[in-house]
Design a protein around this motif. Structure first.
Motif, PDB file in Angstrom:
ATOM      1  N   ASN A  86       0.859  -1.186   0.000  1.00  0.00           N
ATOM      2  CA  ASN A  86       0.000   0.000   0.000  1.00  0.00           C
ATOM      3  C   ASN A  86       0.897   1.239   0.000  1.00  0.00           C
ATOM      4  N   ASN A  87       0.300   2.381  -0.280  1.00  0.00           N
ATOM      5  CA  ASN A  87       1.090   3.608  -0.420  1.00  0.00           C
ATOM      6  C   ASN A  87       1.759   4.052   0.866  1.00  0.00           C
ATOM      7  N   SER A  88       1.077   3.941   2.007  1.00  0.00           N
ATOM      8  CA  SER A  88       1.687   4.415   3.251  1.00  0.00           C
ATOM      9  C   SER A  88       2.873   3.536   3.645  1.00  0.00           C
ATOM     10  N   ASN A  89       2.773   2.246   3.392  1.00  0.00           N
ATOM     11  CA  ASN A  89       3.874   1.322   3.654  1.00  0.00           C
ATOM     12  C   ASN A  89       5.094   1.718   2.808  1.00  0.00           C
ATOM     13  N   PHE A  90       4.867   1.987   1.544  1.00  0.00           N
ATOM     14  CA  PHE A  90       5.939   2.382   0.637  1.00  0.00           C
ATOM     15  C   PHE A  90       6.586   3.689   1.086  1.00  0.00           C
ATOM     16  N   ILE A  91       5.769   4.688   1.423  1.00  0.00           N
ATOM     17  CA  ILE A  91       6.297   5.991   1.851  1.00  0.00           C
ATOM     18  C   ILE A  91       7.131   5.838   3.117  1.00  0.00           C
ATOM     19  N   ASN A  92       6.684   5.027   4.054  1.00  0.00           N
ATOM     20  CA  ASN A  92       7.468   4.792   5.275  1.00  0.00           C
ATOM     21  C   ASN A  92       8.816   4.164   4.944  1.00  0.00           C
ATOM     22  N   ASP A  93       8.841   3.201   4.002  1.00  0.00           N
ATOM     23  CA  ASP A  93      10.101   2.591   3.575  1.00  0.00           C
ATOM     24  C   ASP A  93      11.032   3.638   2.968  1.00  0.00           C
ATOM     25  N   ILE A  94      10.496   4.507   2.126  1.00  0.00           N
ATOM     26  CA  ILE A  94      11.296   5.546   1.471  1.00  0.00           C
ATOM     27  C   ILE A  94      11.841   6.532   2.504  1.00  0.00           C
ATOM     28  N   LYS A  95      11.000   6.949   3.457  1.00  0.00           N
ATOM     29  CA  LYS A  95      11.453   7.880   4.496  1.00  0.00           C
ATOM     30  C   LYS A  95      12.598   7.280   5.307  1.00  0.00           C
ATOM     31  N   GLU A  96      12.521   6.007   5.600  1.00  0.00           N
ATOM     32  CA  GLU A  96      13.588   5.337   6.348  1.00  0.00           C
ATOM     33  C   GLU A  96      14.887   5.322   5.537  1.00  0.00           C
ATOM     34  N   ILE A  97      14.788   5.022   4.241  1.00  0.00           N
ATOM     35  CA  ILE A  97      15.973   5.016   3.365  1.00  0.00           C
ATOM     36  C   ILE A  97      16.576   6.421   3.293  1.00  0.00           C
ATOM     37  N   ILE A  98      15.735   7.447   3.197  1.00  0.00           N
ATOM     38  CA  ILE A  98      16.212   8.832   3.135  1.00  0.00           C
ATOM     39  C   ILE A  98      17.001   9.178   4.397  1.00  0.00           C
ATOM     40  N   LEU A  99      16.469   8.838   5.551  1.00  0.00           N
ATOM     41  CA  LEU A  99      17.141   9.132   6.819  1.00  0.00           C
ATOM     42  C   LEU A  99      18.440   8.346   6.974  1.00  0.00           C
ATOM     43  N   GLN A 100      18.422   7.060   6.661  1.00  0.00           N
ATOM     44  CA  GLN A 100      19.598   6.210   6.834  1.00  0.00           C
ATOM     45  C   GLN A 100      20.747   6.605   5.907  1.00  0.00           C
ATOM     46  N   ASN A 101      20.418   7.160   4.739  1.00  0.00           N
ATOM     47  CA  ASN A 101      21.440   7.428   3.725  1.00  0.00           C
ATOM     48  C   ASN A 101      21.639   8.903   3.425  1.00  0.00           C
ATOM     49  N   ASP A 102      21.007   9.802   4.180  1.00  0.00           N
ATOM     50  CA  ASP A 102      21.124  11.245   3.980  1.00  0.00           C
ATOM     51  C   ASP A 102      20.842  11.630   2.518  1.00  0.00           C
ATOM     52  N   ILE A 103      19.720  11.164   2.003  1.00  0.00           N
ATOM     53  CA  ILE A 103      19.302  11.425   0.624  1.00  0.00           C
ATOM     54  C   ILE A 103      18.810  12.868   0.515  1.00  0.00           C
ATOM     55  N   LYS A 104      19.227  13.577  -0.549  1.00  0.00           N
ATOM     56  CA  LYS A 104      18.847  14.977  -0.747  1.00  0.00           C
ATOM     57  C   LYS A 104      17.906  15.200  -1.924  1.00  0.00           C
ATOM     58  N   GLY A 105      17.675  14.165  -2.736  1.00  0.00           N
ATOM     59  CA  GLY A 105      16.783  14.299  -3.883  1.00  0.00           C
ATOM     60  C   GLY A 105      16.385  12.937  -4.406  1.00  0.00           C
ATOM     61  N   ILE A 106      15.252  12.897  -5.118  1.00  0.00           N
ATOM     62  CA  ILE A 106      14.726  11.651  -5.666  1.00  0.00           C
ATOM     63  C   ILE A 106      14.512  11.807  -7.165  1.00  0.00           C
ATOM     64  N   ILE A 107      14.986  10.805  -7.907  1.00  0.00           N
ATOM     65  CA  ILE A 107      14.765  10.733  -9.352  1.00  0.00           C
ATOM     66  C   ILE A 107      13.790   9.588  -9.599  1.00  0.00           C
ATOM     67  N   ILE A 108      12.676   9.878 -10.272  1.00  0.00           N
ATOM     68  CA  ILE A 108      11.670   8.864 -10.583  1.00  0.00           C
ATOM     69  C   ILE A 108      11.598   8.689 -12.085  1.00  0.00           C
ATOM     70  N   GLY A 109      11.672   7.438 -12.517  1.00  0.00           N
ATOM     71  CA  GLY A 109      11.610   7.132 -13.946  1.00  0.00           C
ATOM     72  C   GLY A 109      10.251   7.459 -14.539  1.00  0.00           C
ATOM     73  N   ASN A 110      10.277   8.078 -15.711  1.00  0.00           N
ATOM     74  CA  ASN A 110       9.064   8.419 -16.450  1.00  0.00           C
ATOM     75  C   ASN A 110       9.080   7.648 -17.775  1.00  0.00           C
TER      76      ASN A 110
END
Length: 167
Positions: free
Chosen positions: A65-89
């Motif tokens: 589900n979307n909230s599960n995915f967003i929580n996973d992404i937020k955790e990855i951002i925090l763990q890896n100090d991510i500053k931007g996201i590139i999404i394939g189009n």
């Protein structure tokens, strides 16, 4: 290519389209990026080094589900100090936008409304094919290639974007 950036105002959330050059300025020189290959049920993820030289496949998330995915992404951002996201189009080969592209744009809007770092769309034509062909040069069996296809496609997308950003 265009960029979606999320801003919080006192009243509401706003999505602003900015070009890749503004995205480049907003992420800084030393920053790690997250690449996403969106799919209906499987989402490939890749990460860059802070100098934005190399993209590395990270993992594939089976989206429940979307909230599960967003929580996973937020955790990855925090763990890896991510500053931007590139999404394939997934733009059509003739350059037009089809249903898959609209789904990716909707996905990017959802991500940008729920995560507070810049989000950019990147043309992903041939990324899955490119990722599969690259893995074909390795001594890897077909089931392993398919298993890692989404994260390799995300890495292929992210590498294209960081090559452009570094120019």
């Amino acid at each position: 290519n265009y960029v979606l950036v999320w801003f919080v105002s006192e009243v509401k959330y706003n999505i602003f389209m900015i070009d890749i050059e503004d995205f480049k300025k907003s992420i800084g020189k030393k920053s790690r990026l997250l690449g996403i290959d969106p799919g209906k049920s499987r989402i490939g993820l890749a990460i860059s080094d802070e100098d934005k030289l190399v993209s590395t496949p990270l993992k594939t998330i089976n989206k429940k589900n979307n909230s599960n995915f967003i929580n996973d992404i937020k955790e990855i951002i925090l763990q890896n100090d991510i500053k931007g996201i590139i999404i394939g189009n997934p733009i059509n080969m003739d350059g037009s936008s089809g249903p898959s592209s609209q789904s990716a744009i909707d996905f990017a809007k959802y991500v940008s409304n729920n995560i507070s770092i810049p989000v950019s769309m990147w043309d992903e034509r041939l990324s899955t094919e490119g990722a599969f062909n690259l893995s074909s040069n390795l001594d890897v069996n077909v089931s392993k290639k398919v298993e890692k296809l989404d994260q390799n496609a995300a890495s292929f997308i992210l590498q294209g974007a960081i090559d452009y950003i570094r120019r």
